[in-house]
Scaffold this active site. Structure first.
Site, PDB file in Angstrom:
ATOM      1  NE  ARG A   1       0.285   1.346   3.345  1.00  0.00           N
ATOM      2  CZ  ARG A   1       1.242   2.201   3.599  1.00  0.00           C
ATOM      3  NH1 ARG A   1       2.494   1.807   3.705  1.00  0.00           N
ATOM      4  NH2 ARG A   1       0.993   3.484   3.739  1.00  0.00           N
ATOM      5  N   GLY A   2       0.265   2.405  -0.122  1.00  0.00           N
ATOM      6  CA  GLY A   2       1.045   3.627  -0.280  1.00  0.00           C
ATOM      7  C   GLY A   2       1.136   3.909  -1.779  1.00  0.00           C
ATOM      8  CB  ALA A   3       0.327   6.956  -3.736  1.00  0.00           C
TER       9      ALA A   3
ATOM     10  CD  GLN B   1      -2.821   2.637   6.831  1.00  0.00           C
ATOM     11  OE1 GLN B   1      -3.387   2.983   7.859  1.00  0.00           O
ATOM     12  NE2 GLN B   1      -3.450   2.528   5.688  1.00  0.00           N
TER      13      GLN B   1
ATOM     14  CG  ASP C   1      -3.014   8.112  -1.154  1.00  0.00           C
ATOM     15  OD1 ASP C   1      -2.930   8.608  -0.021  1.00  0.00           O
ATOM     16  OD2 ASP C   1      -2.642   6.959  -1.432  1.00  0.00           O
TER      17      ASP C   1
ATOM     18  CG  ASN D   1      -2.018  11.454   2.870  1.00  0.00           C
ATOM     19  OD1 ASN D   1      -1.488  10.582   2.173  1.00  0.00           O
ATOM     20  ND2 ASN D   1      -1.652  11.646   4.128  1.00  0.00           N
TER      21      ASN D   1
HETATM   22  O1  MRU Z   1      -4.430   3.164   2.206  1.00  0.00           O
HETATM   23  P1  MRU Z   1      -2.954   3.351   2.070  1.00  0.00           P
HETATM   24  O2  MRU Z   1      -2.160   2.762   3.184  1.00  0.00           O
HETATM   25  O3  MRU Z   1      -2.471   2.915   0.702  1.00  0.00           O
HETATM   26  O4  MRU Z   1      -2.774   4.917   2.146  1.00  0.00           O
HETATM   27  C1  MRU Z   1      -1.486   5.447   2.111  1.00  0.00           C
HETATM   28  C2  MRU Z   1      -1.426   6.910   2.281  1.00  0.00           C
HETATM   29  O5  MRU Z   1      -2.425   7.584   2.413  1.00  0.00           O
HETATM   30  C3  MRU Z   1      -0.068   7.524   2.189  1.00  0.00           C
HETATM   31  O6  MRU Z   1       0.049   8.615   3.035  1.00  0.00           O
HETATM   32  C4  MRU Z   1       0.148   7.995   0.736  1.00  0.00           C
HETATM   33  O7  MRU Z   1      -0.093   6.944  -0.161  1.00  0.00           O
HETATM   34  C5  MRU Z   1       1.511   8.508   0.518  1.00  0.00           C
HETATM   35  S1  MRU Z   1       2.673   7.220   0.505  1.00  0.00           S
HETATM   36  C6  MRU Z   1       4.184   7.781   0.111  1.00  0.00           C
END
Ligand code: MRU
Length: 348
Positions: A45-47, A198, A239, A249
């Protein structure tokens, strides 16, 4: 270095983020469908990490396509892109990576009729996306590190670290690492980030591993610690950032931005250009993912709420641009008005 996702001869290797920090287990995903499922279920996960994983998944799928012509490969590839694109709607890096892979296939087609060569080029593109992600977060970390004072305490929300990218630096935590690597003393306050935790599970884990001082708080403590003067600066990831700077985000980020404004604390967003979506005018156009109610009613196997209760579980919120002090990217720091400063970064 934490390796979130990796291309190996056996398939795509991923650190299973669902079970961190108690178990550090890697999965080998052997088909594009398995990679798509891993993105959906938040193994990764994470963009930026989603974008890199999707590219690798598509490369894997292309390699396994049995078509004998590039037209056959294109037909299969279109379907794979659709499956990949249906995993998570908010992080624009997913669609950015899919488009990069599609464009590479178009270029390969213009250059060769050899289907094996086209597959090889797709693998090459996925590896490039991986390398560029690490490089761009290093660069973003250097720009962002300059904005952090020696001795500062940074509050962050969710996990925008190595685990949310291809590995190594991360985005918001890349800024922290950039400051540290510039010789500054820096500490972090991590919001736990309900409901998927997270912050508690991932940010606390990766910072501890990196020996960066970190204090964990629950989300509802952020206002209190700001009021006590314990936070010098807020840095979060993104995101999807619209043309006007509105930023989607992790759910709860908007609340932190409002609190930062109330306490006169700078609020920075850190993201590579691949997270900026110039095709949309404002945050109104960002699709917000709604996730399973079980993430709210349960923690692990433990039920917290009454059976059958109505639940709303938006995974992201949008912070309006007027609450953002600056957007730190791999190409430099954009300040308001973002409509102009973001476009300039793309033009440079
Ligand atoms: O649902 P997730 O864990 O994928 O969400 C992640 C986030 O919101 C992060 O802050 C975002 O993707 C930035 S990651 C460098």
């Amino acid at each position: 270095m934490i390796k979130t996702v990796e291309w190996t001869s056996e398939g795509v290797r991923m650190l299973d983020q669902r079970i961190l920090p108690t178990e550090e287990k890697y999965l080998i995903l052997r088909s594009y469908e398995e990679v798509a499922e891993a993105i959906k279920k938040m193994v990764v996960r994470g963009a930026p990490a989603i974008g890199v994983s999707a590219a690798m998944g598509l490369a894997l799928g292309a390699r396994q396509s049995v078509g004998t012509s590039i037209a056959d490969l294109e037909f299969d590839f279109d379907h794979m892109c659709e499956v990949m694109g249906a995993t998570r709607p908010t992080a624009v890096n997913l669609f950015w990576a899919i488009e990069r892979m599609r464009a590479r296939l178009r270029r390969a087609k213009a250059e060769t009729d050899d289907v094996e060569e086209a597959k090889h080029q797709l693998v090459d593109e996925a590896l490039k996306i991986f390398d560029e992600d690490i490089e761009s977060n290093r660069s973003l970390g250097r720009f962002g590190g300059e904005l952090i004072q020696d001795g500062a305490t940074v509050l962050t929300h969710c996990n925008a670290g190595a685990l949310a990218t291809a590995g190594d630096y991360g985005t918001a935590l890349g800024v922290v690492r950039g400051a540290r690597d510039a010789g500054k003393r820096v500490a972090v306050i991590a919001d736990e980030t309900r409901p998927f935790l997270q912050g508690a599970r991932l940010t606390a884990w990766e910072l501890s591993k990196d020996e960066i001082p970190v204090t964990l708080i629950t989300d509802n403590m952020a206002g209190h610690v700001m009021k006590q003067g314990k936070v010098d600066v807020v840095v979060v990831g993104a995101d999807r950032i619209a043309r006007n700077g509105d930023t989607a985000n992790k759910i709860g980020t908007y609340m932190v931005a409002v609190l930062a404004r109330q306490h006169d604390i700078p609020f920075y967003v850190a993201a590579p250009l691949s997270t900026i979506d110039l095709s949309i005018r404002s945050g109104e156009e960002i699709p917000i993912e709604e996730r399973d109610s079980r993430e709210v009613t349960h923690v692990g196997q433990q039920q917290l709420a009454p059976e059958g209760i109505e639940v709303h579980n938006p995974a992201f919120d949008v912070t309006p641009n007027e609450l953002i002090t600056a957007i730190i990217t791999d190409k430099g720091v954009a300040r308001p008005p973002f409509e102009e400063s973001l476009q300039r970064l793309f033009a440079d």
